[in-house]
Design a protein around this motif. Structure first.
Motif, PDB file in Angstrom:
ATOM      1  N   SER A 191       0.874  -1.071   0.159  1.00  0.00           N
ATOM      2  CA  SER A 191       0.075  -0.113   0.072  1.00  0.00           C
ATOM      3  C   SER A 191       1.038   1.232  -0.164  1.00  0.00           C
ATOM      4  N   LEU A 226      -2.268   6.774   2.579  1.00  0.00           N
ATOM      5  CA  LEU A 226      -2.902   6.447   3.837  1.00  0.00           C
ATOM      6  C   LEU A 226      -2.960   4.830   4.005  1.00  0.00           C
ATOM      7  N   GLY A 227      -3.092   3.890   2.894  1.00  0.00           N
ATOM      8  CA  GLY A 227      -3.133   2.749   2.934  1.00  0.00           C
ATOM      9  C   GLY A 227      -1.679   1.932   3.756  1.00  0.00           C
ATOM     10  N   TYR A 228      -0.636   2.580   3.398  1.00  0.00           N
ATOM     11  CA  TYR A 228       0.543   2.223   3.923  1.00  0.00           C
ATOM     12  C   TYR A 228       0.592   2.187   5.592  1.00  0.00           C
ATOM     13  N   TYR A 229      -0.008   3.563   6.178  1.00  0.00           N
ATOM     14  CA  TYR A 229      -0.246   3.735   7.582  1.00  0.00           C
ATOM     15  C   TYR A 229      -1.203   2.646   8.196  1.00  0.00           C
ATOM     16  N   ARG A 230      -2.467   2.472   7.279  1.00  0.00           N
ATOM     17  CA  ARG A 230      -3.334   1.698   7.708  1.00  0.00           C
ATOM     18  C   ARG A 230      -2.877   0.076   7.966  1.00  0.00           C
ATOM     19  N   ASP A 231      -1.978  -0.405   7.124  1.00  0.00           N
ATOM     20  CA  ASP A 231      -1.289  -1.563   7.206  1.00  0.00           C
ATOM     21  C   ASP A 231      -0.449  -1.617   8.583  1.00  0.00           C
ATOM     22  N   LYS A 232       0.408  -0.656   8.712  1.00  0.00           N
ATOM     23  CA  LYS A 232       1.170  -0.479   9.816  1.00  0.00           C
ATOM     24  C   LYS A 232       0.325  -0.419  11.226  1.00  0.00           C
ATOM     25  N   LEU A 233      -0.660   0.168  11.071  1.00  0.00           N
ATOM     26  CA  LEU A 233      -1.581   0.106  12.230  1.00  0.00           C
ATOM     27  C   LEU A 233      -2.046  -1.365  12.290  1.00  0.00           C
ATOM     28  N   LEU A 234      -2.495  -2.019  11.421  1.00  0.00           N
ATOM     29  CA  LEU A 234      -3.041  -3.480  11.423  1.00  0.00           C
ATOM     30  C   LEU A 234      -1.725  -4.524  11.944  1.00  0.00           C
ATOM     31  N   TYR A 281      -2.175  -8.251  11.416  1.00  0.00           N
ATOM     32  CA  TYR A 281      -1.161  -8.824  10.593  1.00  0.00           C
ATOM     33  C   TYR A 281      -0.078  -9.145  11.154  1.00  0.00           C
TER      34      TYR A 281
END
Length: 439
Positions: A365, A368-376, A382
């Motif tokens: 991602s 914002l998608g990158y930070y969403r994945d970092k949060l997950l 994940y």
């Protein structure tokens, strides 16, 4: 004359005294439940109007292509999550058969979290592809029948992905000694578990026509996998499956080890804090038949866990049936439209729409998608960020399987897929497109 002038002077007062908040709430609830009831059964009623007379309660015939269309109503629209979990549990239950679990241990597919997670992802990809994409290779099955008869003049398949996935599965299985009975038992569970889960946990059971369609579709898949002695009906499969379980399901360490590794993968996103992961494991064990649980060497869960599990499942089905409008769009494991969307010469790679804790084939991602994945990742949903090491560029069906086989037998798989389809494979899913793209 104004309307209000002919009404009693105290009409508005009477109306507001009659329409109390409670009555208004009840009225809205009745209207909503009625709307849900009217819309929720539309696809079910439509598919039965189309095929029930043709099937004629078992006196007629439903083709595998028609069966696939009928199955899609329940698996893509009405109960996609439930029936997808039923298939996952069907595969999980096969690990209570010693010959299957011992083979998995010998294959070393459970030796690390990488191999376990990739095997799970690849298995789901292959099964969902041949179940979702048209097994005839065409969106019009009647044209597919005529096309087969044209021999060398046959047109290439519109969407050959189902049979590419099946041919790849057949090639992978060819490396191992798997008994016909073990194949049949797996096929048996793929037919019976969705029927059982819909009856026990779904907002509606599968109708006799739908049950027959699950049998017809999976029996056809079995024949294309060269399975022998396939029972002739759902009922015959039920009898055969029970007898097979009683004959072969015995407790072994390989059963237990395989089950533990797989359950850990399925619950990988559940946190250990407050015993949440352990609770999830207990609930999952509650869903197993005693003969399966004992063969996996799991202790029986206390009765309270069975009450909780059944209450949770029943609550979800009750809310779905009476308060949730049906899906407007099909829920699938991947984008089913890809076969029709690419221009000549384009060689697409595919991505699933959902991922387990180790996100195989998830695109990297940005923004914002990158930070969403970092949060997950930070909350444990994940295990790690998507990347090249997890094949973030996607997959090709002819590559799917253990890493050692990624670059093997592409030509053989495509030839076998064309044989299964009875027509050539061209366009974005062909090896020619792959070579043209420099892959």
């Amino acid at each position: 004359m104004p309307v209000l002038s002919v009404l009693p002077p105290d009409f508005l007062e009477q109306l507001t005294s009659y329409v109390t908040p409670t009555r208004l709430l009840v009225g809205c609830l009745v209207l909503w439940v009625s709307a849900v009831r009217a819309f929720r059964w539309r696809r079910y009623n439509a598919i039965h109007r189309e095929y029930e007379a043709k099937w004629n309660n078992g006196q007629g015939t439903i083709t595998p292509e028609e069966a696939q269309k009928i199955c899609h109503v329940s698996t893509m629209y009405d109960m996609p999550e439930l029936l997808n979990n039923a298939l996952a549990f069907a595969l999980f239950k096969t690990y209570a058969v010693p010959t299957i679990s011992k083979l998995l241990v010998q294959m070393k597919q459970l030796s690390s979290s990488n191999t376990v997670s990739r095997r799970y992802a690849d298995t789901e990809i292959l099964i969902s592809t041949w179940f979702t994409c048209p097994i005839s290779g065409f969106h019009d099955p009647q044209f597919a029948l005529k096309n087969r008869e044209m021999g060398d003049d046959a047109q290439p398949a519109e969407d050959p992905r189902a049979m590419i996935a099946l041919a790849r599965t057949n090639w992978l299985h060819g490396h191992y000694k798997i008994s016909n009975d073990d194949y049949l038992y797996t096929l048996c569970l793929f037919i019976l578990e969705p029927i059982t889960w819909a009856r026990k946990y779904g907002w509606r059971p599968l109708s006799p026509l739908e049950q027959h369609s699950f049998y017809t579709l999976w029996a056809e898949i079995g024949r294309r996998m060269n399975l022998q002695d396939i029972p002739e009906s759902v009922e015959a499969f039920q009898i055969w499956g029970r007898e097979y379980e009683e004959r072969v399901m015995v407790p072994t360490q390989s059963n237990h080890d395989t089950a533990v590794h797989t359950l850990n993968e399925l619950l990988a996103a559940a946190p250990n804090a407050f015993g949440i992961k352990k609770f999830g494991e207990r609930i999952a064990i509650c869903l197993l038949d005693d003969i399966v649980r004992e063969a996996m060497m799991y202790p029986a869960s206390p009765w309270i866990y069975h009450v909780i599990a059944n209450s949770l499942m029943s609550s979800v089905s009750f809310i779905q049936r009476w308060f949730m409008l049906p899906r407007r769009h099909p829920k699938t494991h991947f984008d089913t439209s890809l076969g029709l969307r690419f221009a000549p010469g384009v060689c697409p790679r595919m991505h699933p729409k959902k991922w387990t804790a180790k996100p195989w084939y998830k695109p990297e991602s940005t923004g914002l998608g990158y930070y969403r994945d970092k949060l997950l990742v930070s909350i444990g949903f994940y295990n790690e960020m998507p990347g090249a090491h997890l094949k973030s560029d996607g997959y090709r069906l002819e590559e799917v399987g253990p890493a050692a086989f990624e670059n093997s037998a592409h030509e053989e798989v495509m030839k076998n897929a064309a044989d299964l389809l009875g027509c050539p494979i061209a366009g974005p899913w062909s090896l020619e497109a792959r070579k043209g793209a420099g892959i």
